[in-house]
Design a protein around this motif. Sequence first.
Motif, PDB file in Angstrom:
ATOM      1  N   PRO A  68       0.798  -1.229   0.000  1.00  0.00           N
ATOM      2  CA  PRO A  68       0.000   0.000   0.000  1.00  0.00           C
ATOM      3  C   PRO A  68       0.833   1.282   0.000  1.00  0.00           C
ATOM      4  O   PRO A  68       0.473   2.258  -0.659  1.00  0.00           O
ATOM      5  N   PHE A  69       1.955   1.284   0.742  1.00  0.00           N
ATOM      6  CA  PHE A  69       2.755   2.505   0.804  1.00  0.00           C
ATOM      7  C   PHE A  69       3.376   2.827  -0.556  1.00  0.00           C
ATOM      8  O   PHE A  69       3.401   3.990  -0.978  1.00  0.00           O
ATOM      9  N   TYR A  70       3.856   1.808  -1.237  1.00  0.00           N
ATOM     10  CA  TYR A  70       4.413   2.023  -2.569  1.00  0.00           C
ATOM     11  C   TYR A  70       3.356   2.588  -3.510  1.00  0.00           C
ATOM     12  O   TYR A  70       3.624   3.520  -4.283  1.00  0.00           O
ATOM     13  N   GLU A  71       2.141   2.054  -3.440  1.00  0.00           N
ATOM     14  CA  GLU A  71       1.069   2.554  -4.298  1.00  0.00           C
ATOM     15  C   GLU A  71       0.691   3.986  -3.949  1.00  0.00           C
ATOM     16  O   GLU A  71       0.390   4.796  -4.838  1.00  0.00           O
ATOM     17  N   LEU A  72       0.710   4.327  -2.658  1.00  0.00           N
ATOM     18  CA  LEU A  72       0.441   5.707  -2.242  1.00  0.00           C
ATOM     19  C   LEU A  72       1.495   6.640  -2.829  1.00  0.00           C
ATOM     20  O   LEU A  72       1.164   7.710  -3.370  1.00  0.00           O
ATOM     21  N   CYS A  73       2.757   6.246  -2.733  1.00  0.00           N
ATOM     22  CA  CYS A  73       3.847   7.072  -3.265  1.00  0.00           C
ATOM     23  C   CYS A  73       3.734   7.238  -4.775  1.00  0.00           C
ATOM     24  O   CYS A  73       3.886   8.349  -5.307  1.00  0.00           O
ATOM     25  N   ARG A  74       3.446   6.147  -5.474  1.00  0.00           N
ATOM     26  CA  ARG A  74       3.343   6.218  -6.925  1.00  0.00           C
ATOM     27  C   ARG A  74       2.169   7.093  -7.361  1.00  0.00           C
ATOM     28  O   ARG A  74       2.272   7.861  -8.332  1.00  0.00           O
ATOM     29  N   HIS A  75       1.070   6.983  -6.651  1.00  0.00           N
ATOM     30  CA  HIS A  75      -0.097   7.794  -7.016  1.00  0.00           C
ATOM     31  C   HIS A  75       0.228   9.280  -6.860  1.00  0.00           C
ATOM     32  O   HIS A  75      -0.104  10.094  -7.725  1.00  0.00           O
ATOM     33  N   SER A  76       0.902   9.626  -5.772  1.00  0.00           N
ATOM     34  CA  SER A  76       1.245  11.028  -5.558  1.00  0.00           C
ATOM     35  C   SER A  76       2.253  11.505  -6.596  1.00  0.00           C
ATOM     36  O   SER A  76       2.165  12.633  -7.097  1.00  0.00           O
ATOM     37  N   GLN A  77       3.188  10.642  -6.935  1.00  0.00           N
ATOM     38  CA  GLN A  77       4.182  10.983  -7.950  1.00  0.00           C
ATOM     39  C   GLN A  77       3.504  11.316  -9.277  1.00  0.00           C
ATOM     40  O   GLN A  77       3.897  12.259  -9.981  1.00  0.00           O
ATOM     41  N   GLN A  78       2.468  10.559  -9.625  1.00  0.00           N
ATOM     42  CA  GLN A  78       1.763  10.787 -10.879  1.00  0.00           C
ATOM     43  C   GLN A  78       0.967  12.100 -10.875  1.00  0.00           C
ATOM     44  O   GLN A  78       0.698  12.669 -11.935  1.00  0.00           O
ATOM     45  N   LEU A  79       0.610  12.580  -9.691  1.00  0.00           N
ATOM     46  CA  LEU A  79      -0.118  13.840  -9.575  1.00  0.00           C
ATOM     47  C   LEU A  79       0.804  15.056  -9.601  1.00  0.00           C
ATOM     48  O   LEU A  79       0.350  16.181  -9.804  1.00  0.00           O
ATOM     49  N   GLY A 346       7.360  13.372   3.002  1.00  0.00           N
ATOM     50  CA  GLY A 346       6.350  14.428   3.033  1.00  0.00           C
ATOM     51  C   GLY A 346       6.263  15.217   1.742  1.00  0.00           C
ATOM     52  O   GLY A 346       5.168  15.516   1.255  1.00  0.00           O
ATOM     53  N   ILE A 347       7.412  15.581   1.165  1.00  0.00           N
ATOM     54  CA  ILE A 347       7.391  16.325  -0.096  1.00  0.00           C
ATOM     55  C   ILE A 347       6.696  15.497  -1.179  1.00  0.00           C
ATOM     56  O   ILE A 347       5.792  15.979  -1.863  1.00  0.00           O
ATOM     57  N   LEU A 348       7.095  14.258  -1.321  1.00  0.00           N
ATOM     58  CA  LEU A 348       6.499  13.380  -2.330  1.00  0.00           C
ATOM     59  C   LEU A 348       5.005  13.200  -2.126  1.00  0.00           C
ATOM     60  O   LEU A 348       4.227  13.227  -3.083  1.00  0.00           O
ATOM     61  N   LEU A 349       4.565  13.020  -0.881  1.00  0.00           N
ATOM     62  CA  LEU A 349       3.177  12.634  -0.611  1.00  0.00           C
ATOM     63  C   LEU A 349       2.221  13.826  -0.456  1.00  0.00           C
ATOM     64  O   LEU A 349       1.047  13.627  -0.189  1.00  0.00           O
ATOM     65  N   ALA A 350       2.703  15.032  -0.664  1.00  0.00           N
ATOM     66  CA  ALA A 350       1.838  16.201  -0.477  1.00  0.00           C
ATOM     67  C   ALA A 350       0.615  16.205  -1.390  1.00  0.00           C
ATOM     68  O   ALA A 350      -0.517  16.391  -0.911  1.00  0.00           O
ATOM     69  N   PRO A 351       0.737  16.022  -2.716  1.00  0.00           N
ATOM     70  CA  PRO A 351      -0.462  16.105  -3.558  1.00  0.00           C
ATOM     71  C   PRO A 351      -1.519  15.065  -3.218  1.00  0.00           C
ATOM     72  O   PRO A 351      -2.713  15.380  -3.154  1.00  0.00           O
ATOM     73  N   VAL A 352      -1.124  13.809  -3.006  1.00  0.00           N
ATOM     74  CA  VAL A 352      -2.119  12.779  -2.719  1.00  0.00           C
ATOM     75  C   VAL A 352      -2.730  12.999  -1.336  1.00  0.00           C
ATOM     76  O   VAL A 352      -3.932  12.757  -1.139  1.00  0.00           O
ATOM     77  N   THR A 353      -1.956  13.491  -0.386  1.00  0.00           N
ATOM     78  CA  THR A 353      -2.514  13.756   0.940  1.00  0.00           C
ATOM     79  C   THR A 353      -3.539  14.874   0.880  1.00  0.00           C
ATOM     80  O   THR A 353      -4.612  14.774   1.485  1.00  0.00           O
ATOM     81  N   GLY A 354      -3.233  15.935   0.153  1.00  0.00           N
ATOM     82  CA  GLY A 354      -4.203  17.014   0.006  1.00  0.00           C
ATOM     83  C   GLY A 354      -5.500  16.527  -0.621  1.00  0.00           C
ATOM     84  O   GLY A 354      -6.599  16.879  -0.159  1.00  0.00           O
ATOM     85  N   ALA A 355      -5.387  15.692  -1.654  1.00  0.00           N
ATOM     86  CA  ALA A 355      -6.582  15.162  -2.315  1.00  0.00           C
ATOM     87  C   ALA A 355      -7.392  14.281  -1.373  1.00  0.00           C
ATOM     88  O   ALA A 355      -8.637  14.353  -1.345  1.00  0.00           O
ATOM     89  N   LEU A 356      -6.710  13.459  -0.593  1.00  0.00           N
ATOM     90  CA  LEU A 356      -7.406  12.564   0.342  1.00  0.00           C
ATOM     91  C   LEU A 356      -8.083  13.344   1.455  1.00  0.00           C
ATOM     92  O   LEU A 356      -9.216  13.028   1.857  1.00  0.00           O
TER      93      LEU A 356
END
Length: 387
Positions: A68-79, A346-356
């Motif tokens: 799950p963590f890898y998928e979270l990171c990849r999703h944010s990277q794509q955003l 944190g830098i990487l996961l910012a876009p997906v966290t904001g969306a969630l």
Amino acid sequence: MTITSSSQTTRPTAIVIGGGVIGGAAAYDLSKAGFDVTVLDKGAFGQEASTAAAGMLGAQVETHHSGPFYELCRHSQQLYRAWTDELEQISGISAQYISEGILRAALTDEDEQELRSRLPWIQDAEWLDAAAMRRMEPELSPDIRGGLYLPADHQVHPVWLAKALQAALVKQGCRIREWTPAFRLLTGPGAGTAGRRIIGVQTSEGPLYADLTVLAAGAWSPALTEPLGLTLPMFPVKGQCISVKTAAPLIRSTVFTKGCYIVPKQDGSYIVGATQVEVGFDKHVHVQTIADLHEKAAALLPRMAEAEFVHTWAGLRPGTQDGLPFLGTLDTALGLIWATGHYRNGILLAPVTGALVKQLALGEQPLLNLNAYAPSRALKQTANATL
């Protein structure tokens, strides 16, 4: 003095505790969704872990197994590219996005075997032998054994990202209250449930009330949840980096090996990092750390021995017991959204966290399954730690 989060507004109100990139991303998406947002920070905006980072968007390089963590990171990277483009358009400030990718080099047999073990599950990766890696970056050490080329692992400049995010928030009408620590979460009845409802926070200037509160206080989050009877299994992890420069550019890509990365920036400098030390809230920087980082950098990129020292700094990353952030809600603390514990991502996961955070605030189905990040797991982890 009683403070309200907005005056004479019919919009739903939100308080975001924490002015780092995670809190800023949450505030940004909530504002776009129609919330009247106030961001609180105990210091200046973006001055803790966010700007003490190197800015790598390393979904591939920073994860060591699938899940799950890898998928979270990849999703944010794509955003990320679209997210920074939008921030730049609103703010007029560039986040200095660089899309050169990362070369993750192996200098030992053990490290080579670990990297090769990722190939069956990792995406956007190619194994290169030593000669191919040096064709891409000729200044790499002749001692490298090969490694992974990760073309999707881009980078931004963390300081300029924070500036762009802050300016975008201001232009959207968000209030940023710097030097305003949140002392405790304010609670009220749970509206017919067994739990309590979070109705705001007590600040250094008085109570501040809102319909929704977002906990994005990084390593300082446990101090706010403890009075609720929830001990968060989180702890600060100090990371020290150095900045150096050379007379002429040495690399275009970020180069990375076990224990050291070198990230080239648009101004010609390089960020070299980073240590991982659990020493509480100590942010002192140490000469020996500088020496160790420089030695590792020169082993990977020999001409780093000629580099001019520019600066060193340390930040406190919010580590968690199981290595996963806390994202979601809790039935016993209604009105509170958790967005904390992102450690060194944190830098990487910012876009997906904001969306969630936005989706949770609006009662929408989250774009990803959040079970692995549920705040309720803290109860189980705390219980296990006391056995």
